[in-house]
Design an enzyme around this catalytic site. Sequence first.
Site, mmCIF file in Angstrom:
data_model
loop_
_atom_site.group_PDB
_atom_site.id
_atom_site.type_symbol
_atom_site.label_atom_id
_atom_site.label_comp_id
_atom_site.label_asym_id
_atom_site.label_seq_id
_atom_site.Cartn_x
_atom_site.Cartn_y
_atom_site.Cartn_z
ATOM 1 N N HIS A 472 103.653 39.141 17.089
ATOM 2 C CA HIS A 472 103.694 37.889 17.842
ATOM 3 C C HIS A 472 103.454 36.636 17.009
ATOM 4 O O HIS A 472 103.861 35.529 17.417
ATOM 5 C CB HIS A 472 102.656 37.938 18.972
ATOM 6 N N TYR A 589 97.270 32.073 33.607
ATOM 7 C CA TYR A 589 98.003 31.583 32.432
ATOM 8 C C TYR A 589 99.485 31.891 32.617
ATOM 9 O O TYR A 589 99.862 33.034 32.850
ATOM 10 C CB TYR A 589 97.477 32.288 31.183
ATOM 11 N N THR A 602 104.381 27.102 22.312
ATOM 12 C CA THR A 602 104.118 27.284 23.744
ATOM 13 C C THR A 602 103.028 26.335 24.224
ATOM 14 O O THR A 602 102.285 25.765 23.434
ATOM 15 C CB THR A 602 103.682 28.732 24.043
#
Length: 783
Positions: A472, A589, A602
């Site tokens: 990630h 979230y 993001t």
Amino acid sequence: MAEAHQAVAFQFTITREGIDLQLSHEALRQVYLSGLRSWKKRVVRLKNNVITGVYPASPSSWLFVVIAILATMYTRSDPSMGLIAKIQEHLPASDSLSVQCQTVVSAVLFSTLLWLSLIFTMKLCLKQLLSYHHWMFEQHGNLSNTTKVWVMLVRIFSGRQPQLYSYQGSLPNLPVPTIKDTIKRYLESVRPLMSDSEFKRMTTLAKEFEDSLGSRLQWYLKLKALWASNYVSDWWEEYIYLRGRGPIMVNSNYYGMDFLYVTPTPIQAARAGNTLHAILMYRRKLNKEEIKPVSELGPGWGKHAQCERIFNTTRIPGDETDSVVHWQDSEYVAVYHRGRYFRLWLYQAGRMLSPREIEHQIQRILDDPSPPAPGEEKLAALTAGDRIPWAQARKEFFSSGVNKRSLDCIEKAAFFVSLDEEEQGMMGDDPEASLDRYAKSLLHGKCYDRWFDKSFSVVLYKNGKTGLNAEHSWADAPIVSHMWEYVLATDSFRLGYNEEGHCKGDVNPSLPCPQRLTWDISVEVCVSATWRVHKLACALADDIDFHVFPFRDFGKGNIKKIRMSPDAFIQAALQLAYYRERGIFCLTYEASMTRLFREGRTETVRSCTKFNFVSCCNPADVCRRLFRTASEKHQLLYRLAMTGAGIDRHLFCLYVVSQYLGVESPFLKKVLSEPWRLSTSQTPFQQAELFDFVNHPDFIICGGGFGPVADDGYGVSYAIVGEKLMCFHISSKHSCPQTDSHRFGTQLRKALLDLLQLMSGDQPEESRSEQNHGPKPQSKKEL
């Protein structure tokens, strides 16, 4: 070592008569063609850098400016207002150049300077245009005159054919919100989650922070925003991802699935051949910058900056922090099968191997009967556990010799391939349970058959099913998702298979066999360290509870008919499901993208708002009104996050500054310690034009998922596919008695149906009949 000898271009022996040199012409030819391909790539890269550098102008526009200036001078006019003469005066004296030649050289220099000035001006204009975001807040299909003029100007300044990275130099920097606005939005977001006394205490802490330390931290943050292209991205990558010392398996990595209903071929090697070739085709388009930049009414996609690290990238462990290392190019992949590692070359003589040739090579690996070396089988478990033991083992056992060479081979590979011996996918008498097993397999496997540090690992199962696991830190999920959509579509609709299920084409019998990597890890300390890490990784993996299900009762089309955002509708359903299960609300979230800004990654959308329709006991029309208000509020929050006015990244960066300064803030400490018990994300479907759901309704992609963020919470990923299907991936932990992924899935199904039924009562009678879901599909064809 036979493969190594085949690659030697020459051999020599020393005799009494001298040195006997034996050249291998075929080997030299391979070296020449490989070098030629490398130089071609450098030329293409240079050309693309020039085109991107002068964007929104084009290189040919320089010639136009030069000709225009020279033509004007030919009419005895001076468009430079004396500057050409000034340049001519400062040219070095030369007897070989006539006065006329010196004038031409001066005119060319002036034209070049004028051209560069025009490019700089156009870039500034485009940057200012791309800073306009009011169109985000206007009603769809009802744009203001200002926005219409803006769209026209953006198209004029953008040119005809922007390349992948063309917009990067013109995208605006991410703005720093004011302390006052961020605190106001934060307090509004936590009001539904706190009692009156808790909210009063938090309001006091926020006020103290705003009046004292906040302005000082904000000053440093604004200074960074002036200097850096994005004040968040580098700190986000370092402190959220790379400095984490826990396992990245489950906690950070995520997965992507194959087609839901279809497996194009049951032959594992054939599926590998098409999949790997399609990935190489995508990489070629990426290198040539032929992938069109995604736009929203004009602006390019800031996330394309992350595309540079899709391939040849690995996360390297460290004692205090990891690092992401990217190599310029790699012509092979690392392959894992039955505890053995192989290097598989994907190019020969400067050309890409065909799908049939890759299938042949993969089949050679599958047929190889050799056993794993001592300690080799579970070696990748080191990448699944805590980072410090892996960093120490890497330095102690893999820093020299054959181990370093083999580790370098894996880390420098284009990507990682795992040939799994299991069968996965939607199958058997219990398809939902098989999907749950499929998700867990992709997320963690056996904890030693995925190299979790690679940018992404392709998993190919025995029955032809495929999927991927992605690290990630280097990029966000939409980047990998974009590539994966292209790969699946190319595999099925462009490359295809023959009647026997094999890849199309012929095999070159002269291809060298894949090279087996060798290791020397018989040291008991190394084997014991690997065993301990694997045991802990298995405990983490076994604790994950997954539930994946396709929701077929209705889809995006029905939600649009009630004039609501599909994403807002799903988020509302998640709130309703969580409240019904736990009886409380929680901090939620939702990931949004800041792709309108340079190096954007993001931002967080706090989906739980004060407009409480969930526990509403009022008449249906009041609940409908509250639901619609909550949906509109969610859309506003999403747009604010996308346009740089989010909450959490700003507060995160203020906290980082406070740590650098060595000062404590009770407010920031409290904010960043709040758990996200409901972590959600939508997997975007970005290339619908590659798929044909009318003629090929079974070729449905069901997205991917990730592990839970909080030990007592849920991780929910969802994909909206076409007009009639939504797929959900729910994760939690068995060790928490309050969570159960299947139970939450049941509540989510019911919440989706209840909300649609609620809002259907707000529609005219003729529309309401269409909202009653219709009969449930009896077969996949009806989708």
